[in-house]
Design a protein around this motif. Structure first.
Motif, mmCIF file in Angstrom:
data_model
loop_
_atom_site.group_PDB
_atom_site.id
_atom_site.type_symbol
_atom_site.label_atom_id
_atom_site.label_comp_id
_atom_site.label_asym_id
_atom_site.label_seq_id
_atom_site.Cartn_x
_atom_site.Cartn_y
_atom_site.Cartn_z
ATOM 1 N N ILE A 50 4.718 2.217 1.625
ATOM 2 C CA ILE A 50 5.794 2.747 0.789
ATOM 3 C C ILE A 50 6.286 4.073 1.365
ATOM 4 O O ILE A 50 7.490 4.310 1.474
ATOM 5 N N ALA A 51 5.341 4.928 1.783
ATOM 6 C CA ALA A 51 5.715 6.206 2.401
ATOM 7 C C ALA A 51 6.495 5.965 3.691
ATOM 8 O O ALA A 51 7.469 6.671 3.984
ATOM 9 N N SER A 87 0.828 -1.205 0.000
ATOM 10 C CA SER A 87 0.000 0.000 0.000
ATOM 11 C C SER A 87 0.867 1.262 0.000
ATOM 12 O O SER A 87 2.051 1.236 0.348
ATOM 13 N N ALA A 88 0.249 2.365 -0.368
ATOM 14 C CA ALA A 88 0.963 3.639 -0.444
ATOM 15 C C ALA A 88 1.484 4.080 0.919
ATOM 16 O O ALA A 88 2.566 4.674 1.012
ATOM 17 N N SER A 89 0.740 3.782 1.988
ATOM 18 C CA SER A 89 1.196 4.202 3.315
ATOM 19 C C SER A 89 2.458 3.457 3.725
ATOM 20 O O SER A 89 3.356 4.043 4.352
#
Length: 86
Positions: free
Chosen positions: A6-7, A2-4
């Motif tokens: 990756i961040a 998920s993007a979170s």
């Protein structure tokens, strides 16, 4: 992934790069990471639940324990000393 997450991985890499800097150059990126962390933790908790949030929060508190202790002492009106380079 998920993007979170990756961040979060990018945040960890930025924190690692900041830790490699000399102490006098760590302040600006360190404060930026310190301010960004609650937003990132909230995003992670919202997407992945409480257990993942708790683990991420513990990792954050472990990494930033000295700056957080310094800020808490300053807010309480107690003397706080900044670490200096040798």
């Amino acid at each position: 992934m998920s993007a979170s997450l990756i961040a979060a991985c990018l945040w960890v890499l930025a924190a690692t790069a900041t830790a490699l800097l000399p102490m006098r150059r760590q302040y600006a990126p360190g404060i930026t990471l310190l301010v960004a962390a609650p937003l990132l933790l909230g995003w992670i908790g919202w997407q992945h639940g409480g257990l993942v949030f708790a683990l991420a929060l513990l990792a954050f508190l472990s990494m930033f324990r000295n700056p957080l202790i310094y800020l808490a002492r300053r807010l309480a009106g107690q003397p706080a000393h900044r670490p200096e380079e040798p």
